[in-house]
Design a protein around this motif. Structure first.
Motif, PDB file in Angstrom:
ATOM      1  N   ARG A  72      43.568  58.091 -60.841  1.00 59.84           N
ATOM      2  CA  ARG A  72      43.460  59.209 -59.406  1.00 59.84           C
ATOM      3  C   ARG A  72      44.697  59.632 -58.355  1.00 59.84           C
ATOM      4  N   ASP A  97      37.120  64.501 -58.250  1.00 56.41           N
ATOM      5  CA  ASP A  97      37.658  65.800 -58.255  1.00 56.41           C
ATOM      6  C   ASP A  97      39.055  65.707 -58.284  1.00 56.41           C
ATOM      7  N   VAL A 233      41.276  74.929 -60.043  1.00 58.13           N
ATOM      8  CA  VAL A 233      42.123  73.616 -59.941  1.00 58.13           C
ATOM      9  C   VAL A 233      42.902  74.004 -58.918  1.00 58.13           C
ATOM     10  N   ILE A 254      39.572  70.357 -58.814  1.00 54.03           N
ATOM     11  CA  ILE A 254      39.052  70.710 -59.468  1.00 54.03           C
ATOM     12  C   ILE A 254      37.450  70.659 -58.588  1.00 54.03           C
ATOM     13  N   GLY A 258      30.647  71.615 -63.049  1.00 53.68           N
ATOM     14  CA  GLY A 258      31.712  70.135 -64.177  1.00 53.68           C
ATOM     15  C   GLY A 258      31.066  70.676 -65.661  1.00 53.68           C
ATOM     16  N   THR A 261      34.030  71.650 -67.170  1.00 50.03           N
ATOM     17  CA  THR A 261      35.351  71.422 -66.761  1.00 50.03           C
ATOM     18  C   THR A 261      35.914  69.725 -67.585  1.00 50.03           C
ATOM     19  N   LYS A 262      34.259  69.433 -67.895  1.00 48.21           N
ATOM     20  CA  LYS A 262      34.364  68.537 -68.412  1.00 48.21           C
ATOM     21  C   LYS A 262      35.043  67.502 -69.942  1.00 48.21           C
ATOM     22  N   TYR A 264      37.780  68.656 -70.225  1.00 49.82           N
ATOM     23  CA  TYR A 264      39.001  69.778 -69.701  1.00 49.82           C
ATOM     24  C   TYR A 264      39.770  68.174 -69.423  1.00 49.82           C
ATOM     25  N   ARG A 265      38.374  68.086 -68.091  1.00 46.89           N
ATOM     26  CA  ARG A 265      39.208  66.766 -66.918  1.00 46.89           C
ATOM     27  C   ARG A 265      39.581  65.394 -67.882  1.00 46.89           C
ATOM     28  N   GLN A 266      38.444  65.273 -69.158  1.00 47.76           N
ATOM     29  CA  GLN A 266      39.377  63.757 -69.819  1.00 47.76           C
ATOM     30  C   GLN A 266      40.168  63.786 -70.192  1.00 47.76           C
ATOM     31  N   ILE A 268      42.991  65.478 -68.589  1.00 49.72           N
ATOM     32  CA  ILE A 268      43.495  64.987 -67.293  1.00 49.72           C
ATOM     33  C   ILE A 268      43.670  63.772 -66.788  1.00 49.72           C
TER      34      ILE A 268
END
Length: 405
Positions: A72, A97, A233, A254, A258, A261-262, A264-266, A268
């Motif tokens: 990150r 985030d 975003v 982000i 939460g 977008t859980k 979707y974040r994965q 990323i």
């Protein structure tokens, strides 16, 4: 052996900032012709120096950037970005985030790829920085361009946005302050766009890389601060505000619920993990840069380089018959309009080529920013004020009598 062909997904991808006309200009330069490059926003090319805050932040820290860091980004850098976002009014964010990338260009790819299935649509402004449309294409989606209205200070046309939402629309892109127009959007407009996103359950991408380069006493409002209930975003970086284009230092934040977008974040996480990490030396300067607001503010207040260069360019452009423009609020771009009837213009790329050969000024035609008409071009206002005055006068002389046959 068969010829190796380019993938179909590249059909609509374009980067006119460094496209065919740029290549031609570089060939001219190799022949000894001096070219004034008003095609790209690269401050270092025009004498903008490394800020002292950045130089000091690197001294003696080189060893800290030798190994891979968290995919990150470095903890201190993410903490600084998180604090900056909180100061901008973004609620509920933590360093978890935040994803740091090699410039906003990489971050945008990471943000769009996990979102889109083939044929999914993303609303993108016209005109716009072509990175967004290109990345939508590369992710398998389809950019749908909504109109920014020049007669209304280049603000997005809310009615046009509404008319272009379909059941395939997944997100909307805002570029605020805008590239290529340099216009800053007011809160009232952002709230209207937020309402559309709520109604249609859209993810919002807010490109805010020029948020620290705002002039004339205006203030930038982060979209996410106005819409804490929406998944947003926000992308930003140091290339422009601290003149660090080559450091390739950008990030995304982000925000919003939460739970929405859980998954979707994965996606990323998968992409950023695969890349291992972004440039660590660039990350080392993020905390110092985000504490150093004097560097960007000194450039955009009266007497500062960007402010005075804008004033110089605008004063000369106002004298050119057949050319109009909306004066920018931020960044260092103008997006003038040509009277197509006066100049008989049917091809903006041809216009830019004719200008290059006649004046040795390189700029990008409006089509390079997904503008559908052949009547605009972008000026980068980074040369010193006197050099800009001279260039705008040369442009005026070129246009005096110019006609496309």
């Amino acid at each position: 052996m068969n010829h190796i062909k380019c993938a179909d997904r590249m059909q609509y991808v374009h980067s006119d900032i460094r496209g065919a006309l740029f290549t031609e200009a570089m060939e001219m330069q190799e022949r000894g012709i001096e070219i004034l490059k008003l095609n790209t926003g690269n401050p270092a090319a025009f004498g903008f120096k490394l800020p002292k805050s950045i130089e000091n932040a690197l001294v003696g820290q080189e060893e800290k950037g030798v190994g891979y860091c968290d995919f990150r980004g470095m903890p201190r850098a993410r903490e600084a970005i998180c604090e900056y976002g909180r100061r901008k009014g973004i609620q509920g964010i933590t360093p978890e985030d935040i994803f740091i990338g090699n410039g906003v260009s990489e971050v945008v790819s990471f943000a769009l790829t996990p979102l889109l299935n083939p044929g999914d649509e993303v609303l993108v402004p016209a005109p716009s920085y072509s990175l967004w449309g290109n990345c939508v294409y590369l992710a398998g989606g389809r950019p749908v361009f909504y109109v920014c209205d020049e007669s209304a200070h280049w603000y997005p046309d809310i009615r046009d946005i509404r008319s272009k939402v379909t059941d395939r629309t997944k997100a909307i892109v805002l570029i605020n302050p805008n590239n290529p127009t340099g216009v800053l959007y007011p809160e009232e407009l952002l709230l209207q766009i937020a309402e559309i996103a709520r109604e249609h359950h859209l993810l919002v991408f807010s490109d805010e890389i020029y948020d620290r380069l705002v002039m004339d006493g205006l203030e930038h409002t982060s979209f996410a601060a106005l819409a804490p209930d929406l998944p947003v975003v926000t992308t930003n970086g140091l290339s422009k505000s601290h003149c660090l284009c080559g450091y390739r230092c950008g990030w995304m934040v982000i925000s919003g619920p939460g739970g929405l977008t859980k998954e979707y974040r994965q996606g990323i996480v998968q992409l950023t993990s695969m890349r291992l990490c972004s440039n660590t030396l660039a990350q080392l300067v993020i905390p110092a840069a985000l504490e150093d607001m004097e560097t960007p503010f000194s450039m955009v207040r009266p007497g500062g380089r960007i402010y005075e260069q804008r004033e110089a360019a605008a004063a000369e452009l106002e004298k050119i018959e057949g050319l109009t423009f909306v004066k920018n609020d931020a960044a260092f771009y103008l997006f003038p309009k040509l009277d197509v009837k006066r100049f008989h213009i049917t091809d903006d790329k041809r216009f830019a080529g004719d200008l290059l050969h006649a004046t040795h000024i390189l700029l990008v035609p409006g089509s390079g920013f997904d503008w559908p008409e052949p009547d605009h071009f972008r000026i980068v206002m980074l040369p010193q004020a006197e050099e800009l005055r001279h260039a705008m006068r040369k442009m005026g002389e070129f246009l005096d009598g110019y006609r496309q046959k």
